[in-house]
Design a protein around this motif. Structure first.
Motif, short mmCIF file in Angstrom:
data_model
loop_
_atom_site.label_atom_id
_atom_site.label_comp_id
_atom_site.label_asym_id
_atom_site.label_seq_id
_atom_site.Cartn_x
_atom_site.Cartn_y
_atom_site.Cartn_z
N GLN A 208 -60.24 -32.33 -16.84
CA GLN A 208 -61.26 -32.57 -15.83
C GLN A 208 -62.24 -33.66 -16.27
N ALA A 209 -62.15 -34.09 -17.51
CA ALA A 209 -62.96 -35.19 -18.03
C ALA A 209 -62.12 -35.93 -19.07
N MET A 210 -62.60 -37.11 -19.46
CA MET A 210 -61.85 -37.92 -20.42
C MET A 210 -61.57 -37.15 -21.70
N ARG A 211 -60.40 -37.40 -22.26
CA ARG A 211 -59.96 -36.77 -23.51
C ARG A 211 -60.01 -35.25 -23.43
N ASN A 212 -59.73 -34.73 -22.25
CA ASN A 212 -59.73 -33.30 -22.00
C ASN A 212 -61.04 -32.65 -22.45
N GLY A 213 -62.17 -33.33 -22.20
CA GLY A 213 -63.47 -32.81 -22.61
C GLY A 213 -63.98 -31.67 -21.75
N LEU A 214 -63.31 -31.42 -20.62
CA LEU A 214 -63.75 -30.36 -19.72
C LEU A 214 -62.53 -29.75 -19.04
N GLU A 215 -62.53 -28.43 -18.92
CA GLU A 215 -61.50 -27.72 -18.18
C GLU A 215 -62.17 -26.83 -17.15
N LEU A 216 -61.48 -26.59 -16.05
CA LEU A 216 -61.96 -25.70 -15.00
C LEU A 216 -61.09 -24.45 -15.02
N TRP A 217 -61.68 -23.32 -15.37
CA TRP A 217 -60.98 -22.05 -15.38
C TRP A 217 -61.46 -21.24 -14.18
N THR A 218 -60.61 -20.40 -13.64
CA THR A 218 -60.96 -19.61 -12.47
C THR A 218 -60.77 -18.13 -12.76
N MET A 219 -61.78 -17.35 -12.40
CA MET A 219 -61.73 -15.90 -12.55
C MET A 219 -61.89 -15.27 -11.17
N THR A 220 -61.12 -14.23 -10.91
CA THR A 220 -61.28 -13.43 -9.71
C THR A 220 -61.97 -12.13 -10.09
N VAL A 221 -63.04 -11.83 -9.40
CA VAL A 221 -63.76 -10.58 -9.60
C VAL A 221 -63.51 -9.73 -8.36
N GLN A 222 -63.00 -8.53 -8.56
CA GLN A 222 -62.63 -7.65 -7.46
C GLN A 222 -63.50 -6.40 -7.51
N ALA A 223 -64.06 -6.05 -6.36
CA ALA A 223 -64.83 -4.81 -6.25
C ALA A 223 -64.14 -3.92 -5.22
N ILE A 224 -64.05 -2.64 -5.54
CA ILE A 224 -63.60 -1.65 -4.56
C ILE A 224 -64.70 -0.61 -4.43
N VAL A 225 -64.89 -0.10 -3.20
CA VAL A 225 -66.04 0.77 -2.99
C VAL A 225 -65.69 2.19 -2.56
N ALA A 226 -64.78 2.38 -1.65
CA ALA A 226 -64.48 3.72 -1.16
C ALA A 226 -63.28 3.65 -0.25
N ASN A 227 -62.84 4.82 0.19
CA ASN A 227 -61.74 4.87 1.14
C ASN A 227 -62.12 4.10 2.41
N VAL A 228 -61.12 3.48 3.01
CA VAL A 228 -61.34 2.75 4.25
C VAL A 228 -61.92 3.71 5.29
N GLY A 229 -62.93 3.25 5.98
CA GLY A 229 -63.56 4.07 7.02
C GLY A 229 -64.78 4.81 6.53
N ASP A 230 -65.05 4.84 5.24
CA ASP A 230 -66.22 5.51 4.70
C ASP A 230 -67.45 4.62 4.93
N ILE A 231 -68.40 5.08 5.73
CA ILE A 231 -69.56 4.27 6.09
C ILE A 231 -70.43 3.96 4.87
N ALA A 232 -70.65 4.95 4.01
CA ALA A 232 -71.47 4.71 2.81
C ALA A 232 -70.84 3.63 1.94
N GLY A 233 -69.51 3.64 1.83
CA GLY A 233 -68.81 2.61 1.06
C GLY A 233 -68.98 1.23 1.68
N GLN A 234 -68.96 1.16 3.00
CA GLN A 234 -69.15 -0.13 3.67
C GLN A 234 -70.56 -0.65 3.44
N LYS A 235 -71.54 0.25 3.44
CA LYS A 235 -72.92 -0.16 3.16
C LYS A 235 -73.03 -0.69 1.73
#
Length: 141
Positions: free
Chosen positions: A49-76
């Motif tokens: 991403q820069a001259m002489r490989n001075g910079l790299e771009l790494w990507t991270m996925t952050v996943q959150a799960i909250v509750a069973n589908v349809g649970d109102i408290a989880g949606q909040k």
């Protein structure tokens, strides 16, 4: 110092530790909602991403799960996680230390998927969640 996934994962987990959820720097086989986990995502590493490989771009996925589908408290709860700011904002928590304790040069939360449905590994139905894409700028190797 060259970046490594273990340090990045731990730095990200440290940033997320104050959120009201089980936080793991690794993917869990059967997380208990609410839970947040992370994994290298997309094009995990873009070199030169820069001259002489001075910079790299790494990507991270952050996943959150909250509750069973349809649970109102989880949606909040998920709405709070999706917010750009606030004490339960995943974005704000990730960006609270943009070097992850020195593991990276800089980071930015690029996007969030919005609501998604995920199948449970234990066959216990579906859970609701979301994913954030985080761009990490690291010294090239």
């Amino acid at each position: 110092m060259a970046a490594d996934w273990a340090s990045i994962r731990q730095g990200m987990a440290d940033n997320l530790a104050l959120l009201p959820a089980q936080v793991s720097p690794y993917v869990l086989s059967n997380p208990t909602p609410p839970a947040i986990q992370m994994m290298p995502g997309g094009d995990a590493v873009e070199y030169h991403q820069a001259m002489r490989n001075g910079l790299e771009l790494w990507t991270m996925t952050v996943q959150a799960i909250v509750a069973n589908v349809g649970d109102i408290a989880g949606q909040k709860r998920l709405d709070e996680f999706l917010a750009s700011t606030g004490s339960s904002s995943v974005k704000a928590a990730i960006e609270s230390d943009k070097t992850l304790g020195g593991a990276v040069m800089d980071l930015i939360v690029r996007s969030c998927s919005g609501y998604r449905e995920y199948a449970r590994a234990d066959g216990g139905g579906s859970v609701l969640g979301a994913e954030w894409t985080v761009d990490l700028y690291v010294n090239g190797g």
